[in-house]
Write a protein that holds these residues in place. Structure first.
Motif, PDB file in Angstrom:
ATOM      1  N   ALA A   1      12.574  45.325 -16.514  1.00 56.25           N
ATOM      2  CA  ALA A   1      13.549  45.528 -15.434  1.00 56.25           C
ATOM      3  C   ALA A   1      12.907  46.372 -14.330  1.00 56.25           C
ATOM      4  CB  ALA A   1      14.789  46.218 -15.997  1.00 56.25           C
ATOM      5  N   LYS A   2      13.586  46.446 -13.172  1.00 59.64           N
ATOM      6  CA  LYS A   2      13.026  47.211 -12.050  1.00 59.64           C
ATOM      7  C   LYS A   2      13.425  48.681 -12.082  1.00 59.64           C
ATOM      8  CE  LYS A   2      11.276  44.161  -8.763  1.00 59.64           C
ATOM      9  NZ  LYS A   2      10.345  43.605  -9.719  1.00 59.64           N
ATOM     10  N   GLU A   3      14.697  48.943 -12.447  1.00 55.28           N
ATOM     11  CA  GLU A   3      15.228  50.306 -12.306  1.00 55.28           C
ATOM     12  C   GLU A   3      15.534  50.990 -13.626  1.00 55.28           C
ATOM     13  OE1 GLU A   3      16.096  51.782  -9.293  1.00 55.28           O
ATOM     14  OE2 GLU A   3      15.672  50.078  -7.981  1.00 55.28           O
ATOM     15  N   VAL A   4      15.733  50.211 -14.685  1.00 58.46           N
ATOM     16  CA  VAL A   4      16.130  50.826 -15.955  1.00 58.46           C
ATOM     17  C   VAL A   4      15.077  50.537 -17.025  1.00 58.46           C
ATOM     18  CG1 VAL A   4      18.555  50.454 -15.296  1.00 58.46           C
ATOM     19  CG2 VAL A   4      17.527  48.957 -16.957  1.00 58.46           C
ATOM     20  N   LYS A   5      15.089  51.365 -18.066  1.00 60.09           N
ATOM     21  CA  LYS A   5      14.058  51.237 -19.106  1.00 60.09           C
ATOM     22  C   LYS A   5      14.303  50.045 -20.041  1.00 60.09           C
ATOM     23  CE  LYS A   5      14.487  55.638 -20.430  1.00 60.09           C
ATOM     24  NZ  LYS A   5      15.466  56.040 -19.466  1.00 60.09           N
ATOM     25  N   ALA A   6      15.573  49.749 -20.290  1.00 56.30           N
ATOM     26  CA  ALA A   6      15.893  48.634 -21.195  1.00 56.30           C
ATOM     27  C   ALA A   6      15.320  47.332 -20.642  1.00 56.30           C
ATOM     28  CB  ALA A   6      17.409  48.506 -21.332  1.00 56.30           C
ATOM     29  N   SER A   7      15.072  46.373 -21.551  1.00 54.78           N
ATOM     30  CA  SER A   7      14.519  45.085 -21.114  1.00 54.78           C
ATOM     31  C   SER A   7      15.620  44.113 -20.737  1.00 54.78           C
ATOM     32  CB  SER A   7      13.706  44.471 -22.254  1.00 54.78           C
ATOM     33  OG  SER A   7      12.724  45.373 -22.685  1.00 54.78           O
ATOM     34  N   MET A   8      15.272  43.196 -19.832  1.00 59.48           N
ATOM     35  CA  MET A   8      16.169  42.092 -19.504  1.00 59.48           C
ATOM     36  C   MET A   8      15.809  40.935 -20.431  1.00 59.48           C
ATOM     37  SD  MET A   8      16.004  42.161 -15.340  1.00 59.48           S
ATOM     38  CE  MET A   8      14.513  41.209 -15.180  1.00 59.48           C
ATOM     39  N   ILE A   9      16.755  40.030 -20.634  1.00 57.25           N
ATOM     40  CA  ILE A   9      16.462  38.835 -21.439  1.00 57.25           C
ATOM     41  C   ILE A   9      15.978  37.737 -20.484  1.00 57.25           C
ATOM     42  CG2 ILE A   9      17.403  37.086 -22.994  1.00 57.25           C
ATOM     43  CD1 ILE A   9      19.518  39.154 -23.855  1.00 57.25           C
ATOM     44  N   LYS A  10      14.714  37.345 -20.658  1.00 55.04           N
ATOM     45  CA  LYS A  10      14.094  36.373 -19.745  1.00 55.04           C
ATOM     46  C   LYS A  10      14.866  35.050 -19.708  1.00 55.04           C
ATOM     47  CE  LYS A  10       9.635  34.606 -18.499  1.00 55.04           C
ATOM     48  NZ  LYS A  10       8.493  33.908 -18.975  1.00 55.04           N
ATOM     49  N   GLU A  11      15.356  34.604 -20.840  1.00 52.43           N
ATOM     50  CA  GLU A  11      16.012  33.299 -20.936  1.00 52.43           C
ATOM     51  C   GLU A  11      17.383  33.270 -20.249  1.00 52.43           C
ATOM     52  OE1 GLU A  11      14.441  34.877 -23.308  1.00 52.43           O
ATOM     53  OE2 GLU A  11      12.960  33.492 -24.144  1.00 52.43           O
ATOM     54  N   CYS A  12      17.953  34.422 -19.912  1.00 48.89           N
ATOM     55  CA  CYS A  12      19.257  34.449 -19.235  1.00 48.89           C
ATOM     56  C   CYS A  12      19.046  34.339 -17.724  1.00 48.89           C
ATOM     57  CB  CYS A  12      20.018  35.736 -19.553  1.00 48.89           C
ATOM     58  SG  CYS A  12      20.547  35.813 -21.264  1.00 48.89           S
ATOM     59  N   PRO A  13      19.728  33.409 -17.055  1.00 52.95           N
ATOM     60  CA  PRO A  13      19.497  33.185 -15.627  1.00 52.95           C
ATOM     61  C   PRO A  13      19.963  34.340 -14.720  1.00 52.95           C
ATOM     62  CG  PRO A  13      20.694  31.340 -16.616  1.00 52.95           C
ATOM     63  CD  PRO A  13      20.668  32.435 -17.636  1.00 52.95           C
ATOM     64  N   ILE A  14      20.858  35.195 -15.218  1.00 49.60           N
ATOM     65  CA  ILE A  14      21.318  36.339 -14.399  1.00 49.60           C
ATOM     66  C   ILE A  14      21.151  37.620 -15.210  1.00 49.60           C
ATOM     67  CG2 ILE A  14      23.279  37.374 -13.169  1.00 49.60           C
ATOM     68  CD1 ILE A  14      24.434  34.623 -12.750  1.00 49.60           C
ATOM     69  N   ASN A  15      20.583  38.633 -14.573  1.00 50.22           N
ATOM     70  CA  ASN A  15      20.433  39.950 -15.215  1.00 50.22           C
ATOM     71  C   ASN A  15      20.920  40.997 -14.217  1.00 50.22           C
ATOM     72  OD1 ASN A  15      17.621  38.314 -15.393  1.00 50.22           O
ATOM     73  ND2 ASN A  15      18.345  38.840 -17.430  1.00 50.22           N
ATOM     74  N   ILE A  16      21.800  41.876 -14.673  1.00 53.14           N
ATOM     75  CA  ILE A  16      22.374  42.891 -13.782  1.00 53.14           C
ATOM     76  C   ILE A  16      22.032  44.267 -14.346  1.00 53.14           C
ATOM     77  CG2 ILE A  16      24.484  43.670 -12.630  1.00 53.14           C
ATOM     78  CD1 ILE A  16      25.755  40.932 -13.539  1.00 53.14           C
ATOM     79  N   GLU A  17      21.167  44.975 -13.637  1.00 58.96           N
ATOM     80  CA  GLU A  17      20.762  46.316 -14.102  1.00 58.96           C
ATOM     81  C   GLU A  17      21.837  47.320 -13.694  1.00 58.96           C
ATOM     82  OE1 GLU A  17      16.713  47.584 -13.307  1.00 58.96           O
ATOM     83  OE2 GLU A  17      16.215  45.560 -12.642  1.00 58.96           O
ATOM     84  N   CYS A  18      22.282  48.135 -14.646  1.00 62.46           N
ATOM     85  CA  CYS A  18      23.370  49.085 -14.377  1.00 62.46           C
ATOM     86  C   CYS A  18      23.028  50.491 -14.851  1.00 62.46           C
ATOM     87  CB  CYS A  18      24.639  48.668 -15.121  1.00 62.46           C
ATOM     88  SG  CYS A  18      25.288  47.086 -14.658  1.00 62.46           S
ATOM     89  N   LYS A  19      23.539  51.461 -14.071  1.00 60.84           N
ATOM     90  CA  LYS A  19      23.457  52.867 -14.470  1.00 60.84           C
ATOM     91  C   LYS A  19      24.839  53.249 -14.991  1.00 60.84           C
ATOM     92  CE  LYS A  19      22.718  57.286 -12.132  1.00 60.84           C
ATOM     93  NZ  LYS A  19      24.060  57.773 -11.886  1.00 60.84           N
ATOM     94  N   LEU A  20      24.890  53.858 -16.165  1.00 57.95           N
ATOM     95  CA  LEU A  20      26.181  54.262 -16.724  1.00 57.95           C
ATOM     96  C   LEU A  20      26.780  55.383 -15.875  1.00 57.95           C
ATOM     97  CD1 LEU A  20      28.225  54.053 -19.135  1.00 57.95           C
ATOM     98  CD2 LEU A  20      26.910  55.892 -20.207  1.00 57.95           C
ATOM     99  N   GLU A  21      27.976  55.134 -15.326  1.00 58.38           N
ATOM    100  CA  GLU A  21      28.606  56.138 -14.464  1.00 58.38           C
ATOM    101  C   GLU A  21      29.730  56.872 -15.170  1.00 58.38           C
ATOM    102  OE1 GLU A  21      29.034  55.714 -10.290  1.00 58.38           O
ATOM    103  OE2 GLU A  21      26.929  56.161 -10.705  1.00 58.38           O
ATOM    104  N   ASP A  22      30.454  56.159 -16.019  1.00 57.10           N
ATOM    105  CA  ASP A  22      31.652  56.726 -16.645  1.00 57.10           C
ATOM    106  C   ASP A  22      31.961  56.040 -17.963  1.00 57.10           C
ATOM    107  OD1 ASP A  22      33.276  58.767 -15.463  1.00 57.10           O
ATOM    108  OD2 ASP A  22      33.346  57.509 -13.667  1.00 57.10           O
ATOM    109  N   ILE A  23      32.627  56.782 -18.836  1.00 54.93           N
ATOM    110  CA  ILE A  23      33.167  56.151 -20.046  1.00 54.93           C
ATOM    111  C   ILE A  23      34.629  56.543 -20.157  1.00 54.93           C
ATOM    112  CG2 ILE A  23      32.996  55.860 -22.560  1.00 54.93           C
ATOM    113  CD1 ILE A  23      30.140  56.675 -22.490  1.00 54.93           C
ATOM    114  N   TYR A  24      35.476  55.546 -20.260  1.00 55.50           N
ATOM    115  CA  TYR A  24      36.907  55.798 -20.440  1.00 55.50           C
ATOM    116  C   TYR A  24      37.253  55.353 -21.857  1.00 55.50           C
ATOM    117  CZ  TYR A  24      41.951  55.240 -19.885  1.00 55.50           C
ATOM    118  OH  TYR A  24      43.307  55.321 -20.052  1.00 55.50           O
TER     119      TYR A  24
END
Ligand SMILES: Cc1cc2nc3c(=O)[nH]c(=O)nc-3n(C[C@H](O)[C@H](O)[C@H](O)COP(=O)(O)O)c2cc1C
Length: 183
Positions: free
Chosen positions: A102-125
């Motif tokens: 990924a570009k911004e996060v340490k976790a890996s993206m799944i190459k076979e998935c056509p869409i990958n959305i990198e997210c920063k955890l902001e809140d937990i409800y």
């Protein structure tokens, strides 16, 4: 006549996503159907993790996650990732999915998935045993093969999976454009 029923989770269908978490070496994948867009100006999305899950521990530890949107060609892998726990098995090895940096996060993206959305955890409800994890979208990766001539996502090409009543469904044709009823 309408039957009045006991309160239950009547929202459907829900798009199935694969959420990845970890540090790029020790990574995990969880299948999630309970997702939503939350806001537009600062694009944020929400995923629900219910109960104790290895992914919840990893996301809390690294404060990041990636929402990977699979197509129907990955249906079997989706089912596997939703039935095994990452503290016991390596789901990348089990499914044969390929890690993509990924570009911004340490976790890996799944190459076979056509869409990958990198997210920063902001809140937990937290409500009862459900955790709504709110992620601010940092980067969006879309396979050019699923874009139409105007650069928009062509959902027919993506071929997403929707989920209701323990069953996987295809997403059918669009039936009308928004605003048609106002004309
Ligand atoms: C189609 C499908 C949808 C699922 N949706 C959710 C969900 O929205 N939230 C959730 O907590 N678990 C959901 N699960 C269950 C988790 O994917 C499953 O418990 C998984 O094994 C947890 O993995 P982990 O312990 O490695 O994090 C779903 C499973 C399937 C098969």
């Amino acid at each position: 006549m309408k039957k009045v029923m006991e309160a239950t989770n009547a929202m459907f269908p829900l798009p199935v996503v694969l959420v990845t978490s970890g540090d790029g070496k020790k990574d995990n994948i969880i299948t999630i159907a309970w997702t939503t867009n939350i806001c537009r100006k600062t694009p944020c999305i929400g995923i629900i993790i219910n109960g104790k899950k290895y992914s919840l521990d990893l996301i809390k530890e690294h404060k990041e996650f990636i929402v990977n949107i699979p197509g129907q060609k990955n249906l079997k892998e989706v089912d596997i990732c939703g039935g095994k726990h990452g503290d016991k098995v390596d789901k990348y090895k089990l499914t044969g999915f390929t890690k993509e940096k990924a570009k911004e996060v340490k976790a890996s993206m799944i190459k076979e998935c056509p869409i990958n959305i990198e997210c920063k955890l902001e809140d937990i409800y937290v409500k009862e045993t459900s955790n709504l994890l709110i992620g601010k979208v940092l980067k969006l990766h879309i396979d050019e093969k699923i874009l139409d001539n105007n650069g928009k996502i062509d959902y027919k090409k993506l071929d997403p999976i929707v989920y209701a009543q323990k069953t996987y469904f295809p997403l059918k044709e669009g039936i009308a454009k928004r605003g048609f009823g106002l004309k």
